[in-house]
Each structure stands twice: as C-alpha cells, then as structure tokens.
Design an enzyme around this catalytic site. Structure first.
Site, mmCIF file in Angstrom:
data_model
loop_
_atom_site.group_PDB
_atom_site.id
_atom_site.type_symbol
_atom_site.label_atom_id
_atom_site.label_comp_id
_atom_site.label_asym_id
_atom_site.label_seq_id
_atom_site.Cartn_x
_atom_site.Cartn_y
_atom_site.Cartn_z
ATOM 1 N N HIS A 1 0.866 -1.181 0.000
ATOM 2 C CA HIS A 1 0.000 0.000 0.000
ATOM 3 C C HIS A 1 0.906 1.236 0.000
ATOM 4 C CE1 HIS A 1 -2.784 2.959 1.804
ATOM 5 N NE2 HIS A 1 -3.765 2.148 1.477
ATOM 6 N N ASP B 1 2.955 -4.231 8.097
ATOM 7 C CA ASP B 1 1.752 -3.424 7.928
ATOM 8 C C ASP B 1 0.574 -4.386 8.047
ATOM 9 O OD1 ASP B 1 -0.500 -2.268 6.884
ATOM 10 O OD2 ASP B 1 0.457 -1.506 5.061
ATOM 11 N N GLN C 1 -4.612 -4.976 6.926
ATOM 12 C CA GLN C 1 -5.574 -5.925 6.350
ATOM 13 C C GLN C 1 -5.556 -7.279 7.049
ATOM 14 O OE1 GLN C 1 -7.818 -5.307 4.033
ATOM 15 N NE2 GLN C 1 -7.148 -3.215 3.654
ATOM 16 N N LYS D 1 -10.654 -0.645 10.255
ATOM 17 C CA LYS D 1 -10.779 -1.871 9.454
ATOM 18 C C LYS D 1 -11.092 -3.064 10.354
ATOM 19 C CE LYS D 1 -7.366 -0.177 6.148
ATOM 20 N NZ LYS D 1 -8.028 0.235 4.919
ATOM 21 N N CYS E 1 -4.752 2.321 -3.748
ATOM 22 C CA CYS E 1 -3.553 2.882 -3.116
ATOM 23 C C CYS E 1 -2.383 1.903 -3.187
ATOM 24 C CB CYS E 1 -3.797 3.271 -1.661
ATOM 25 S SG CYS E 1 -5.027 4.550 -1.461
HETATM 26 C C1 LIG Z 1 -2.380 -2.670 3.564
HETATM 27 C C2 LIG Z 1 -2.751 -1.302 4.034
HETATM 28 N N1 LIG Z 1 -1.817 -0.514 4.586
HETATM 29 C C3 LIG Z 1 -2.092 0.706 5.045
HETATM 30 C C4 LIG Z 1 -3.349 1.248 4.945
HETATM 31 C C5 LIG Z 1 -3.598 2.629 5.442
HETATM 32 O O1 LIG Z 1 -4.461 2.610 6.536
HETATM 33 P P1 LIG Z 1 -5.032 3.970 7.133
HETATM 34 O O2 LIG Z 1 -5.591 4.728 5.970
HETATM 35 O O3 LIG Z 1 -6.076 3.518 8.095
HETATM 36 O O4 LIG Z 1 -3.895 4.679 7.788
HETATM 37 C C6 LIG Z 1 -4.361 0.481 4.369
HETATM 38 C C7 LIG Z 1 -5.712 1.047 4.217
HETATM 39 O O5 LIG Z 1 -6.257 1.182 3.159
HETATM 40 C C8 LIG Z 1 -4.054 -0.819 3.900
HETATM 41 O O6 LIG Z 1 -4.996 -1.576 3.333
#
Ligand SMILES: Cc1ncc(COP(=O)(O)O)c(C=O)c1O
Lengths: 414, 147
Positions: free
Chosen positions: A131, A208, A211, A234, A372
């Site tokens: 991401h 990270d 998910q 999430k 993203c």
């Molecule tokens: C794999 C992953 N990393 C990071 C994020 C970023 O999360 P947040 O927007 O809650 O900071 C997301 C959210 O879309 C994600 O799916």
C-alpha cells in the site's frame, strides 16, 4: 449453481448482522450489500454504544486532572491500551502506542526509528505489493538521507518471491517493511519466513497489519516482528485511531517524533525530559473515545472468535472466487495460495469504474481503482481493478447478488 | 436514477469504438490529463490552423464515460475556432453540473452526457477530456488533474 448449503461453518450471521445498524438499509432501492470492508469495515452497536457512553459519562482530558472525570477518562483510555496489548499479545503496555492509524504508525517508525540511522547508500527493503502507506514514508526517508529503497518482486499469482527477497537483504539493509496481507490482491505474506530471514541478518522488520488484523488472531511474541501497524476502522472500530506495536528495546532507544503535552515529564527552556513509554510517542490529547471504541471492537471480535470468523470468511472467499471466475470475460487479479477474503478482478471491455457505478445501482458497494497500491496493480498490466472484500457479516446470498450485478454489467457493455 | 440514462447508447457506442483515437506528433499541441481517483489517463492532441482546430485526437485509458466523452468531444470540436471550443467547454460544464442547465442545440450529440449529472462521482470522468483540451489550447505544460 452452487448456493448456500448445510455444510456452512457455524456462525449465526443473521443474528450478527442485526448488531450492525448501518447494514439494515437500502441503497438505490436495494438492500445494501457492503463488500468494501477492506477499505473500512462497519461498526457494531457495541462499538457505537461504547463511544457514546464514553462521551456521556467519562469524557475529560486524560493523564491531566485530579478530578473524577479526568480519572475516569484516563482509566478508560489505559484500559483500552491493555485490551489492545492482550489482543496482540504484546509483552507490555509500553509496547502499545496509540496513533491515528496504520499510516501514522508507519510514519512514526520512518521518522523516529529509521531516519536517524540512515546513511547514504543504506537500504530499506519492501515488496512490490505494498500500500502507498508502506512505500511513500520510506521514499521520503530515502530522499532526506540518500538511502535507497529496494523492492522484492512478486510472481503472477501475487505471491512474494522469497528467494529474491532473501537475495535483496544485505549488510546495507536497515529495515524490512512489508504488508502482512495485501489490500489490493489479498495475498497473505509469508511473514514468519520474512522475519526469520531478516533477523538472521540482524535487520528489524515492520509489518503493515492493516488488512490482517480483522482476519487472524495475532501474537506479537510468536510473530517476533519489531514493529506492527494497524487501524481501528478496518477492525469494526472507529476511524482516527490505530496502533503501533513496537519492541520495547527499540522504542526505548528512539527519540520522540512529535513534541507537545503528554509526551514530557518536565519542560524548561533549558531542556525537556521526555515521558516514558508509550507516552513519549503520544504528544497532545489523544483520541480517547476512539481508543475506547477500539477496545469495544476487540471485545466484540473476540466474543465471536477469530477462528470462527476466519472459517466463515474462507467459505465466502472460496464461494466468491468460484462464482466470479465462472463469469465469461472475468479475470481474478491475485491468486495466491494463501489469501484473505477479498477478490480483485477485471472484466473484459468494462472499466472497473463503470462496474462500480453499475453495482452501486444494485445496492452493492465495492472498491474500484488502484487501491492505493499502484505498483501492485500496474504489475498485472491493468490501470485499475474492481475489488470485493468480505467480512464475517457477509453472506453467500450477497455474493449471489454481486455475481448477478457483475454479469449484468458485462451484458450491458456487450 | 436510471443506469440507462448514464450509459445511453451513444455513450456505449463511443466507448466501444472511440472516434479520433490516436496520437498526433508535434507541432500538434498536446496536454495530458489524469484522474488519480480512478486512474484515467488521457492525452489530447490538437492541430491548429490559425484560430481553427483543424485536427483533434486523443489517446489513453479510462472508463466508459471518460472515453466516450473524449470521443464525442473530438467529433464536436474538429473544425471549430478556439472561441467556439471555449463556448462549448462552458456549455458542457453547465450540462454536467447544473440541474437547471438548458441543453442548447449546439451541443448536438454531446447532450448524451446529460445523464452524468445524476451520478456526482462520475462528473470528473466526463469533464477530464475537456479540461485537458483547454490545457492543450492554452499550451499548458503541467499535466491536468481532476484532484
Ligand atoms: C495494507 C494497508 N496498509 C495501510 C493502509 C492505510 O491505513 P489507514 O488509511 O487507516 O492509515 C491500508 C488502508 O487502506 C491498507 O490496506
């Protein structure tokens, strides 16, 4: 057609759905079919009530007042931290830092842990399916220091090439940062192998977990990673709250990132003594009702049991993969052996954006675009995909609605 | 809201068989447009003869609305003067955003884009090519984005 059968895992989804007020509505005249849980999941009444109760009965600033309400707010906030600690099996609450979410957690590590250690020519190793939140903070650190971002490749199924990953680890690698689960492809990454390989070379690992947290039980001590980031929204919790888990010895050695109230013990114009962990990393008034809501979400999820959630989601994934793949002209993007409950796909002759609009008219909410994760999507030679991501409150009947709507979209563009 | 109002036959047809699709080499004016939200990327190429846009093409990838809109635009604009193009640009802007917008006869086939207004998330798809044309005519250097 392979519709719901008696062999479904035992989860009383009809009853659980009643816990989610938002699900009981119609969108464009059809019952809402919410399949965008990867972007943000919905909140059960238990979470909404916990946030409201906090506001109605406990709110004041934390860690600051001697009065009763301030004590209540502090107790609630710190109880939430302990709840998170237990959920992820961290050794101590000193390892649990509240943030705004995954993105802020990663930026904290990039700024406070990594930047001070980076020299020109040093390397940060990520993977191709990250991401943007797990790419851009490292690029910014590289720009500021002359370090280099290395990217471990994936194969056509969307799985990490572990041999290439290992070959890219070097004496110059200062951090490995990868997803636990890919939001664009659903791939579950081989995190144990990643941690073992990196640690064998003395390289710390950030995962990270944005998910992963809604789908699996986590154990920081067993996983043995050095940092782990996730978001409340999430995990059926509030937005604006998230967590950074960090190994205590590393957090201890890191300078604070932001300065302000709460993160200090004493301030004078000749110098400031920083607070202890985890408060050193929580400058300013935190998102107290968010933390309380997150703890309620964890209670809720644990009440169902992540094992049963995983079993139900496995069934949904298998059913959706089978039915979607059977649609003429549809290609699933991301076919890793080990996948979380989401399906990214493209449809011949129909742009994902058009699929999204047509599905919305049927009450079906999915995500379309690059999620993203532009490098991961472009790797498959497409500008965008449509993504249906499932939660335990989704049903096979909802997948039938999805499949019918996708089929209708295809027919419309024939 | 009716999907058939968004995806009218003219739109579906221009999506499937975009007119004037392809690139033009310099000295054609060109500009790139990008909708970061959905990944639509278009480039618009224009050859000027004095004040007249004598050839106009586009290429890139995008959803049905953005491809059809660009295709319809090239058909409508070819042979028009700059001033006429700017006038249509304003009329299209009204068509896409104002509920009470009249549909002046000079819009011709472009009136098929009228259904987009009911789908606010898609207005940017339809307007991307127009902003990009505008930039190409102005000789703008930086890519246009919808965000
Ligand atoms: C794999 C992953 N990393 C990071 C994020 C970023 O999360 P947040 O927007 O809650 O900071 C997301 C959210 O879309 C994600 O799916």
């Amino acid at each position: 057609m392979n519709r719901a059968t008696l062999a479904d895992p035992p989860l009383d989804v009809a009853r659980l759905r009643a816990d989610f007020p938002i699900l009981a509505q119609t969108i464009n005249g059809r019952p809402l079919v919410y399949l965008d849980n990867g972007a943000s999941s919905q909140r059960p009444r238990a979470v909404i009530d916990a946030e409201r109760r906090y506001a109605e009965e406990m709110h004041a600033n934390v860690h600051r007042g001697v009065h009763t309400l301030s004590q209540r707010a502090t107790d609630a906030f710190e109880a939430a931290r302990e709840r998170v600690r237990r959920f992820i099996n961290a050794r101590s609450i000193r390892e649990v830092v509240f943030t705004r979410g995954t993105t802020e957690s990663i930026n904290l590590v990039a700024n406070s842990f990594l930047r001070p250690r980076l020299k020109p020519g040093d390397e940060i190793l990520i993977s191709w399916l990250e991401h943007h939140a797990n790419i851009v903070p490292w690029q910014m650190a590289c720009e500021a220091t002359g370090a280099v971002l290395k990217v471990a490749p994936i194969n056509r199924q969307g799985e990490l090439d572990l041999d290439a990953f290992q070959a890219l680890l070097s004496d110059r690698t200062k951090l490995v940062a990868t997803a636990h689960v890919s939001n664009a492809l659903g791939t579950v990454m081989p995190v144990r192998e990643i941690v073992t390989l990196a640690h064998a070379r003395g390289v710390p690992v950030l995962l990270d977990g944005a998910q992963a947290v809604p789908h699996f039980a986590l154990d920081m001590q067993a996983l043995d990673c050095d940092f782990y980031a996730f978001s409340g929204h999430k995990l059926y919790g509030p937005d604006g709250i998230g967590v950074l888990y960090g190994r205590e010895s590393l957090l201890e050695a890191m300078p604070p990132w932001q300065g302000g109230g709460d993160m200090i013990l004493s301030v004078s114009f000749t110098g400031t003594t920083y607070n202890q962990l985890p408060f050193k990393f929580e400058a300013g008034t935190p998102h107290m009702s968010g933390a309380v809501g997150l703890a309620a979400a964890i209670d809720y999820v644990d009440g169902i049991g992540l094992g049963r959630i995983a079993a139900w989601e496995r069934m949904l994934l298998d059913y959706a993969s089978e039915r979607l793949s059977a649609i003429d002209g549809l290609t699933v993007i991301g076919t890793a052996k080990d996948k979380a409950s989401l399906v990214s796909f493209v449809l011949d002759g129909v742009h994902p954006h058009d699929i999204g609009t047509i599905l919305d008219q049927q009450g079906v909410a999915i995500r379309t675009g690059h999620h993203c994760a532009m490098p991961a999507i472009e790797f498959f030679g497409v500008p965008a995909t449509a993504r249906a991501s499932f939660a335990f409150y989704n049903t096979r009947e909802e997948i039938d609605v999805l499949v019918d709507a996708v089929t209708a979209a295809r027919d419309m563009f024939r | 809201m009716d999907l058939k109002d968004l995806y009218r036959d003219v739109i579906l047809d221009h999506n499937k068989r975009p007119r004037n699709f392809g690139r033009l080499d310099p000295p054609a004016h060109s500009a790139a447009g990008h909708n970061p939200l959905c990944g639509d990327k278009l480039t618009v190429y224009a050859i000027m003869d004095g004040d007249v846009i004598c050839d106009l093409r586009f290429d890139g990838t995008g959803c049905a609305i953005s491809v059809a809109s660009a295709s319809l635009m090239t058909e409508a604009i070819k042979g028009k003067t700059r001033a006429e193009a700017e006038h249509l640009y304003a009329a299209i802007h009204d068509l896409l955003t104002r509920a009470d917008a009249p549909s002046p006869p000079e819009l011709g086939k472009l009136a098929a884009l009228g259904g987009v207004r009911e789908f606010p998330a898609r207005v940017k798809c339809a307007s991307l090519c127009w902003h990009t044309l505008h930039a190409a005519l102005q000789g703008a250097a930086a890519p246009v984005t919808t965000e």
